[in-house]
Motif scaffolding. Structure first.
Motif, short mmCIF file in Angstrom:
data_model
loop_
_atom_site.label_atom_id
_atom_site.label_comp_id
_atom_site.label_asym_id
_atom_site.label_seq_id
_atom_site.Cartn_x
_atom_site.Cartn_y
_atom_site.Cartn_z
N ASP A 14 -25.58 5.81 2.68
CA ASP A 14 -24.42 5.22 2.03
C ASP A 14 -23.42 4.70 3.05
O ASP A 14 -22.71 3.75 2.80
CB ASP A 14 -23.73 6.25 1.13
N THR A 15 -23.35 5.37 4.19
CA THR A 15 -22.37 5.05 5.21
C THR A 15 -23.06 4.97 6.56
O THR A 15 -23.89 5.81 6.88
CB THR A 15 -21.28 6.13 5.28
N ALA A 16 -22.70 3.96 7.33
CA ALA A 16 -23.20 3.85 8.71
C ALA A 16 -22.00 3.57 9.60
O ALA A 16 -21.12 2.78 9.25
CB ALA A 16 -24.22 2.74 8.82
N GLY A 17 -22.00 4.22 10.73
CA GLY A 17 -20.88 4.02 11.64
C GLY A 17 -21.31 4.03 13.08
O GLY A 17 -22.39 4.50 13.43
N ILE A 18 -20.45 3.48 13.90
CA ILE A 18 -20.57 3.58 15.35
C ILE A 18 -19.38 4.39 15.82
O ILE A 18 -18.24 4.08 15.47
CB ILE A 18 -20.59 2.19 16.00
N VAL A 19 -19.66 5.44 16.58
CA VAL A 19 -18.60 6.22 17.21
C VAL A 19 -18.69 5.85 18.69
O VAL A 19 -19.75 6.00 19.31
CB VAL A 19 -18.80 7.73 17.00
N VAL A 20 -17.58 5.33 19.24
CA VAL A 20 -17.67 4.74 20.56
C VAL A 20 -16.39 4.96 21.36
O VAL A 20 -15.31 5.10 20.79
CB VAL A 20 -17.98 3.23 20.45
N ARG A 21 -16.55 5.05 22.66
CA ARG A 21 -15.44 4.93 23.60
C ARG A 21 -15.97 4.02 24.71
O ARG A 21 -17.15 4.09 25.07
CB ARG A 21 -14.94 6.27 24.11
N HIS A 22 -15.11 3.15 25.22
CA HIS A 22 -15.60 2.12 26.13
C HIS A 22 -14.49 1.61 27.04
O HIS A 22 -13.32 1.65 26.72
CB HIS A 22 -16.19 0.95 25.33
N ASP A 23 -14.91 1.09 28.19
CA ASP A 23 -14.01 0.44 29.13
C ASP A 23 -14.78 -0.69 29.77
O ASP A 23 -15.66 -0.46 30.58
CB ASP A 23 -13.53 1.45 30.19
N LEU A 54 -25.39 -2.64 9.66
CA LEU A 54 -26.61 -1.87 9.89
C LEU A 54 -27.56 -1.93 8.71
O LEU A 54 -28.77 -1.92 8.89
CB LEU A 54 -26.28 -0.42 10.24
N ARG A 55 -27.03 -2.01 7.50
CA ARG A 55 -27.89 -2.14 6.33
C ARG A 55 -28.73 -3.43 6.43
O ARG A 55 -29.90 -3.46 6.07
CB ARG A 55 -27.07 -2.13 5.05
N ALA A 56 -28.12 -4.48 6.96
CA ALA A 56 -28.81 -5.77 7.09
C ALA A 56 -29.75 -5.80 8.30
O ALA A 56 -30.65 -6.63 8.35
CB ALA A 56 -27.78 -6.89 7.21
N THR A 57 -29.55 -4.90 9.26
CA THR A 57 -30.26 -4.99 10.53
C THR A 57 -31.29 -3.90 10.75
O THR A 57 -32.39 -4.17 11.23
CB THR A 57 -29.24 -4.95 11.70
N LEU A 58 -30.96 -2.64 10.45
CA LEU A 58 -31.88 -1.52 10.71
C LEU A 58 -33.15 -1.62 9.89
O LEU A 58 -33.12 -2.01 8.72
CB LEU A 58 -31.20 -0.19 10.37
N LYS A 59 -34.24 -1.26 10.52
CA LYS A 59 -35.52 -1.26 9.84
C LYS A 59 -36.16 0.11 10.01
O LYS A 59 -35.91 0.79 11.01
CB LYS A 59 -36.42 -2.33 10.46
N PRO A 60 -36.99 0.56 9.07
CA PRO A 60 -37.69 1.83 9.26
C PRO A 60 -38.54 1.76 10.53
O PRO A 60 -39.05 0.71 10.89
CB PRO A 60 -38.58 1.94 8.02
N LEU A 82 -24.68 6.24 16.93
CA LEU A 82 -24.88 5.66 15.60
C LEU A 82 -24.98 6.80 14.60
O LEU A 82 -25.70 7.76 14.83
CB LEU A 82 -26.15 4.82 15.53
N VAL A 83 -24.28 6.67 13.48
CA VAL A 83 -24.28 7.71 12.46
C VAL A 83 -24.71 7.09 11.14
O VAL A 83 -24.11 6.12 10.68
CB VAL A 83 -22.86 8.31 12.28
N LEU A 84 -25.76 7.66 10.55
CA LEU A 84 -26.19 7.27 9.20
C LEU A 84 -26.00 8.49 8.33
O LEU A 84 -26.61 9.52 8.56
CB LEU A 84 -27.65 6.84 9.18
N ASP A 85 -25.13 8.39 7.34
CA ASP A 85 -24.80 9.56 6.53
C ASP A 85 -24.84 9.19 5.06
O ASP A 85 -24.10 8.33 4.62
CB ASP A 85 -23.43 10.11 6.91
N HIS A 86 -25.68 9.83 4.32
CA HIS A 86 -25.81 9.56 2.88
C HIS A 86 -24.82 10.36 2.06
O HIS A 86 -24.79 10.24 0.85
CB HIS A 86 -27.24 9.84 2.41
N ARG A 87 -23.95 11.17 2.70
CA ARG A 87 -23.08 12.05 1.96
C ARG A 87 -21.61 11.71 2.03
O ARG A 87 -20.85 12.13 1.19
CB ARG A 87 -23.25 13.49 2.45
N GLN A 88 -21.16 11.00 3.05
CA GLN A 88 -19.72 10.83 3.22
C GLN A 88 -19.37 9.43 3.69
O GLN A 88 -20.19 8.71 4.21
CB GLN A 88 -19.17 11.84 4.21
N LYS A 89 -18.12 9.11 3.49
CA LYS A 89 -17.57 7.84 3.97
C LYS A 89 -16.91 8.10 5.31
O LYS A 89 -16.37 9.16 5.57
CB LYS A 89 -16.52 7.31 2.99
N LEU A 90 -16.94 7.12 6.18
CA LEU A 90 -16.26 7.25 7.48
C LEU A 90 -14.80 6.96 7.32
O LEU A 90 -14.38 6.16 6.54
CB LEU A 90 -16.87 6.29 8.51
#
Length: 90
Positions: A14-23, A54-60, A82-90
């Protein structure tokens, strides 16, 4: 580069996210498609919703994930999850 392996025949999330820190400026690609970008630097872990990208891009199966940072001075780094979570919203 990082390879993400999903053993499932279908990807159900249901939800996909990127958790990132960058410079500094960052781009994240999945399967050669840009799914996230941001300007500047970020020293804290921050979550960004990329569900539709990610829904449009990720493939099994195997998916190639690549991160790119552009540095104009000083140190340089990227940490991402990368976080794929079927239970919660980011």
């Amino acid at each position: 580069m990082l390879t993400v392996i999903s053993p499932a025949k279908t990807l159900d999330f249901d939800t996909a996210g990127i958790v990132v820190r960058h410079d500094e400026d960052v781009e994240v690609y999945v399967g050669g498609t840009l799914v996230f970008s941001a300007q500047g630097f970020n020293t804290e872990w921050t979550a960004f919703d990329v569900t539709e990208e990610l829904r449009a891009t990720l493939k099994p199966g195997e998916n190639l994930v690549a991160g790119h940072v552009r540095q104009t001075g000083g140190g340089q780094y990227i940490d991402l999850v990368l976080v794929l979570d079927h239970r919660q919203k980011l």
